[in-house]
Design a protein around this motif. Structure first.
Motif, PDB file in Angstrom:
ATOM      1  N   ILE A  88      22.514 -14.352   6.585  1.00  0.00           N
ATOM      2  CA  ILE A  88      23.150 -15.668   6.745  1.00  0.00           C
ATOM      3  C   ILE A  88      22.204 -16.766   6.276  1.00  0.00           C
ATOM      4  CG2 ILE A  88      24.023 -17.323   8.455  1.00  0.00           C
ATOM      5  CD1 ILE A  88      25.069 -14.899  10.057  1.00  0.00           C
ATOM      6  N   GLU A  89      20.922 -16.605   6.593  1.00  0.00           N
ATOM      7  CA  GLU A  89      19.946 -17.613   6.150  1.00  0.00           C
ATOM      8  C   GLU A  89      19.907 -17.686   4.623  1.00  0.00           C
ATOM      9  OE1 GLU A  89      15.843 -17.012   7.271  1.00  0.00           O
ATOM     10  OE2 GLU A  89      15.450 -19.155   6.994  1.00  0.00           O
ATOM     11  N   ALA A  90      19.919 -16.517   3.986  1.00  0.00           N
ATOM     12  CA  ALA A  90      19.874 -16.508   2.526  1.00  0.00           C
ATOM     13  C   ALA A  90      21.123 -17.162   1.933  1.00  0.00           C
ATOM     14  CB  ALA A  90      19.743 -15.066   2.030  1.00  0.00           C
ATOM     15  N   ALA A  91      22.261 -16.971   2.610  1.00  0.00           N
ATOM     16  CA  ALA A  91      23.515 -17.494   2.065  1.00  0.00           C
ATOM     17  C   ALA A  91      23.724 -18.966   2.376  1.00  0.00           C
ATOM     18  CB  ALA A  91      24.694 -16.675   2.601  1.00  0.00           C
ATOM     19  N   HIS A  92      23.324 -19.397   3.570  1.00  0.00           N
ATOM     20  CA  HIS A  92      23.700 -20.756   4.011  1.00  0.00           C
ATOM     21  C   HIS A  92      22.531 -21.601   4.522  1.00  0.00           C
ATOM     22  CE1 HIS A  92      27.756 -19.055   4.034  1.00  0.00           C
ATOM     23  NE2 HIS A  92      27.353 -18.137   4.884  1.00  0.00           N
ATOM     24  N   ARG A  93      21.403 -20.970   4.756  1.00  0.00           N
ATOM     25  CA  ARG A  93      20.208 -21.613   5.325  1.00  0.00           C
ATOM     26  C   ARG A  93      20.364 -21.929   6.809  1.00  0.00           C
ATOM     27  NH1 ARG A  93      17.649 -26.333   6.257  1.00  0.00           N
ATOM     28  NH2 ARG A  93      15.374 -26.160   6.173  1.00  0.00           N
ATOM     29  N   GLN A  94      21.556 -22.250   7.268  1.00  0.00           N
ATOM     30  CA  GLN A  94      21.720 -22.623   8.678  1.00  0.00           C
ATOM     31  C   GLN A  94      22.951 -21.947   9.281  1.00  0.00           C
ATOM     32  OE1 GLN A  94      22.322 -26.872   7.945  1.00  0.00           O
ATOM     33  NE2 GLN A  94      24.312 -26.706   8.958  1.00  0.00           N
ATOM     34  N   LEU A  95      23.044 -22.069  10.598  1.00  0.00           N
ATOM     35  CA  LEU A  95      24.186 -21.523  11.333  1.00  0.00           C
ATOM     36  C   LEU A  95      24.639 -22.611  12.304  1.00  0.00           C
ATOM     37  CD1 LEU A  95      25.861 -18.895  11.890  1.00  0.00           C
ATOM     38  CD2 LEU A  95      24.160 -18.331  13.640  1.00  0.00           C
ATOM     39  N   ASP A  96      25.959 -22.814  12.370  1.00  0.00           N
ATOM     40  CA  ASP A  96      26.482 -23.895  13.211  1.00  0.00           C
ATOM     41  C   ASP A  96      27.134 -23.391  14.489  1.00  0.00           C
ATOM     42  OD1 ASP A  96      26.015 -26.090  11.182  1.00  0.00           O
ATOM     43  OD2 ASP A  96      27.295 -24.710  10.041  1.00  0.00           O
ATOM     44  N   GLY A  97      27.478 -22.112  14.523  1.00  0.00           N
ATOM     45  CA  GLY A  97      28.145 -21.597  15.720  1.00  0.00           C
ATOM     46  C   GLY A  97      27.867 -20.119  15.931  1.00  0.00           C
ATOM     47  N   LEU A  98      27.731 -19.736  17.187  1.00  0.00           N
ATOM     48  CA  LEU A  98      27.561 -18.330  17.568  1.00  0.00           C
ATOM     49  C   LEU A  98      28.519 -18.052  18.716  1.00  0.00           C
ATOM     50  CD1 LEU A  98      26.073 -15.570  17.798  1.00  0.00           C
ATOM     51  CD2 LEU A  98      24.416 -16.722  19.307  1.00  0.00           C
ATOM     52  N   ARG A 141      19.066 -24.291  15.116  1.00  0.00           N
ATOM     53  CA  ARG A 141      18.279 -25.539  15.184  1.00  0.00           C
ATOM     54  C   ARG A 141      18.456 -26.365  13.916  1.00  0.00           C
ATOM     55  NH1 ARG A 141      13.400 -22.702  18.010  1.00  0.00           N
ATOM     56  NH2 ARG A 141      13.585 -23.565  20.112  1.00  0.00           N
ATOM     57  N   ARG A 142      18.607 -25.681  12.783  1.00  0.00           N
ATOM     58  CA  ARG A 142      18.735 -26.408  11.517  1.00  0.00           C
ATOM     59  C   ARG A 142      20.085 -27.114  11.393  1.00  0.00           C
ATOM     60  NH1 ARG A 142      16.599 -21.720   7.502  1.00  0.00           N
ATOM     61  NH2 ARG A 142      14.457 -21.624   8.255  1.00  0.00           N
ATOM     62  N   SER A 143      21.056 -26.714  12.212  1.00  0.00           N
ATOM     63  CA  SER A 143      22.391 -27.292  12.103  1.00  0.00           C
ATOM     64  C   SER A 143      22.394 -28.764  12.470  1.00  0.00           C
ATOM     65  CB  SER A 143      23.366 -26.534  13.001  1.00  0.00           C
ATOM     66  OG  SER A 143      24.566 -27.234  13.139  1.00  0.00           O
ATOM     67  N   PRO A 186      17.679 -30.235  23.736  1.00  0.00           N
ATOM     68  CA  PRO A 186      16.841 -31.070  22.850  1.00  0.00           C
ATOM     69  C   PRO A 186      17.030 -30.748  21.374  1.00  0.00           C
ATOM     70  CG  PRO A 186      15.566 -30.243  24.720  1.00  0.00           C
ATOM     71  CD  PRO A 186      16.882 -29.521  24.744  1.00  0.00           C
ATOM     72  N   ASP A 187      17.518 -29.540  21.071  1.00  0.00           N
ATOM     73  CA  ASP A 187      17.780 -29.169  19.675  1.00  0.00           C
ATOM     74  C   ASP A 187      19.214 -29.492  19.258  1.00  0.00           C
ATOM     75  OD1 ASP A 187      15.231 -27.960  19.082  1.00  0.00           O
ATOM     76  OD2 ASP A 187      15.824 -26.340  20.439  1.00  0.00           O
ATOM     77  N   GLN A 188      19.937 -30.210  20.121  1.00  0.00           N
ATOM     78  CA  GLN A 188      21.353 -30.541  19.839  1.00  0.00           C
ATOM     79  C   GLN A 188      22.186 -29.271  19.676  1.00  0.00           C
ATOM     80  OE1 GLN A 188      22.409 -33.688  20.204  1.00  0.00           O
ATOM     81  NE2 GLN A 188      20.271 -34.127  20.716  1.00  0.00           N
ATOM     82  N   ILE A 189      21.867 -28.269  20.485  1.00  0.00           N
ATOM     83  CA  ILE A 189      22.670 -27.036  20.518  1.00  0.00           C
ATOM     84  C   ILE A 189      23.380 -26.997  21.868  1.00  0.00           C
ATOM     85  CG2 ILE A 189      22.648 -24.508  20.437  1.00  0.00           C
ATOM     86  CD1 ILE A 189      19.940 -24.747  18.913  1.00  0.00           C
ATOM     87  N   ARG A 190      24.694 -27.037  21.820  1.00  0.00           N
ATOM     88  CA  ARG A 190      25.488 -26.946  23.056  1.00  0.00           C
ATOM     89  C   ARG A 190      25.781 -25.477  23.359  1.00  0.00           C
ATOM     90  NH1 ARG A 190      30.147 -28.129  22.460  1.00  0.00           N
ATOM     91  NH2 ARG A 190      30.305 -28.326  20.204  1.00  0.00           N
ATOM     92  N   VAL A 191      25.768 -25.130  24.631  1.00  0.00           N
ATOM     93  CA  VAL A 191      26.010 -23.733  25.025  1.00  0.00           C
ATOM     94  C   VAL A 191      26.994 -23.728  26.195  1.00  0.00           C
ATOM     95  CG1 VAL A 191      24.958 -21.515  25.609  1.00  0.00           C
ATOM     96  CG2 VAL A 191      23.594 -23.262  24.439  1.00  0.00           C
TER      97      VAL A 191
END
Ligand SMILES: NC(=O)c1ccc[n+]([C@@H]2O[C@H](COP(=O)([O-])OP(=O)(O)OC[C@H]3O[C@@H](n4cnc5c(N)ncnc54)[C@H](O)[C@@H]3O)[C@@H](O)[C@H]2O)c1
Length: 256
Positions: A88-98, A141-143, A186-191
């Motif tokens: 996924i990193e190679a394809a998009h660099r980031q991930l927005d949802g899990l 985090r990159r999202s 703090p990383d703007q990741i909601r869970v």
């Protein structure tokens, strides 16, 4: 199980440009989530151990013009997580949802529960979600606006005779989610936790006497699409101030 969101009207572009990984994505709720999220514009990486079902799902959804890729991923394996996340990193660099949706179940009274079965269930349902969050964290985090959905159950909130391992696993997910929400804010990741009631999927198709239906005020199981709309909401900016909580989709079961 035909994954469709026919009962809902999906906002067409709410997740455009978002990249989302769904575990347990080959069938049942996970397949429906893949469909719904892609229909809202996301690129979806549907992952599972059921490779022929997963590949067929991706082919069908790609045929509808949706961006859904299937990859083999046993959620209990840190190496497997690293491999998929690397792709996924190679394809998009980031991930927005899990979406940590993969899960298993068995019904055994406490007195007869075996260590092997207990460990296996917790490995998939709890450790799998932990490994997923750990592996995906650098890309989330990159999202800058990422979201995680951990799929628990009404059986993580109440007890049910025979379900000691399953209830323990789903209760653990509810608690883990709150820790993750605090640590990752703090990383703007909601869970958040999704708390489904009874849902018609292969997981419960052999249940006798309707399972939880008699105790569900709406007197039916959910259609998978009714969970997928909740997942799409939690992953979208419509839920931008929602973190550390449970979204209960149970036909009123927990209100009794
Ligand atoms: N069906 C219900 O009534 C219900 C109710 C509440 C919560 N849930 C939860 O919803 C989630 C989805 O379940 P479902 O109802 O779609 O059932 P399901 O059995 O159709 O789907 C579960 C998926 O997880 C996958 N999976 C199992 N072990 C895995 C592993 N090690 N690695 C990767 N994938 C794995 C399975 O292959 C399957 O595709 C589960 O977490 C389940 O506990 C289900």
């Amino acid at each position: 199980m035909n994954a469709t969101f026919a009962r809902n009207d999906a906002p067409a572009t709410r997740l455009t440009g978002r990249v989302v990984l769904v575990t347990g994505g080959a069938r049942g709720q996970g397949a429906s989530h893949a469909h719904r999220l892609a229909a809202e514009g996301a690129t979806v990486w549907a992952c599972d151990v059921l490779d022929s079902e997963g590949a067929a799902l991706a082919a069908r959804l790609e045929g509808e013009g949706l961006d859904v890729r299937y990859r083999h991923l046993d959620v209990t394996s840190p190496e497997a997580w690293a491999s998929v996340v690397g792709e996924i990193e190679a394809a998009h660099r980031q991930l927005d949802g899990l979406v940590n949706n993969a899960g298993i179940i068995h019904v055994t009274p406490i007195a007869e529960e075996t260590l092997d079965a207990w460990n296996r269930l917790l490995a998939v349902n709890v450790t799998g979600a932990l490994l997923g969050m750990q592996a995906c964290l650098p890309l989330l985090r990159r999202s800058g606006a990422a979201a995680v959905v951990n799929v628990a159950s009404i059986f993580g909130v109440i007890g049910a005779p025979g379900y000691v391992a399953y209830c323990a696993s789903k209760g653990a997910l509810v608690a883990m989610t709150k820790v993750a929400a605090l640590e990752l804010a703090p990383d703007q990741i909601r869970v958040n936790t999704l708390v489904p009631g009874g849902v018609s999927t292969p997981m419960n198709e052999h249940e006798k006497e309707g399972g939880v239906i008699p105790d569900t005020p709406l007197k039916r199981r959910a259609h998978v699409s009714e969970l997928s709309s909740a997942v799409a909401f939690l992953l979208s900016s419509d839920a931008s101030f929602v973190t550390g909580t449970e979204l209960v989709v149970d036909g009123g079961f927990l209100s009794r």
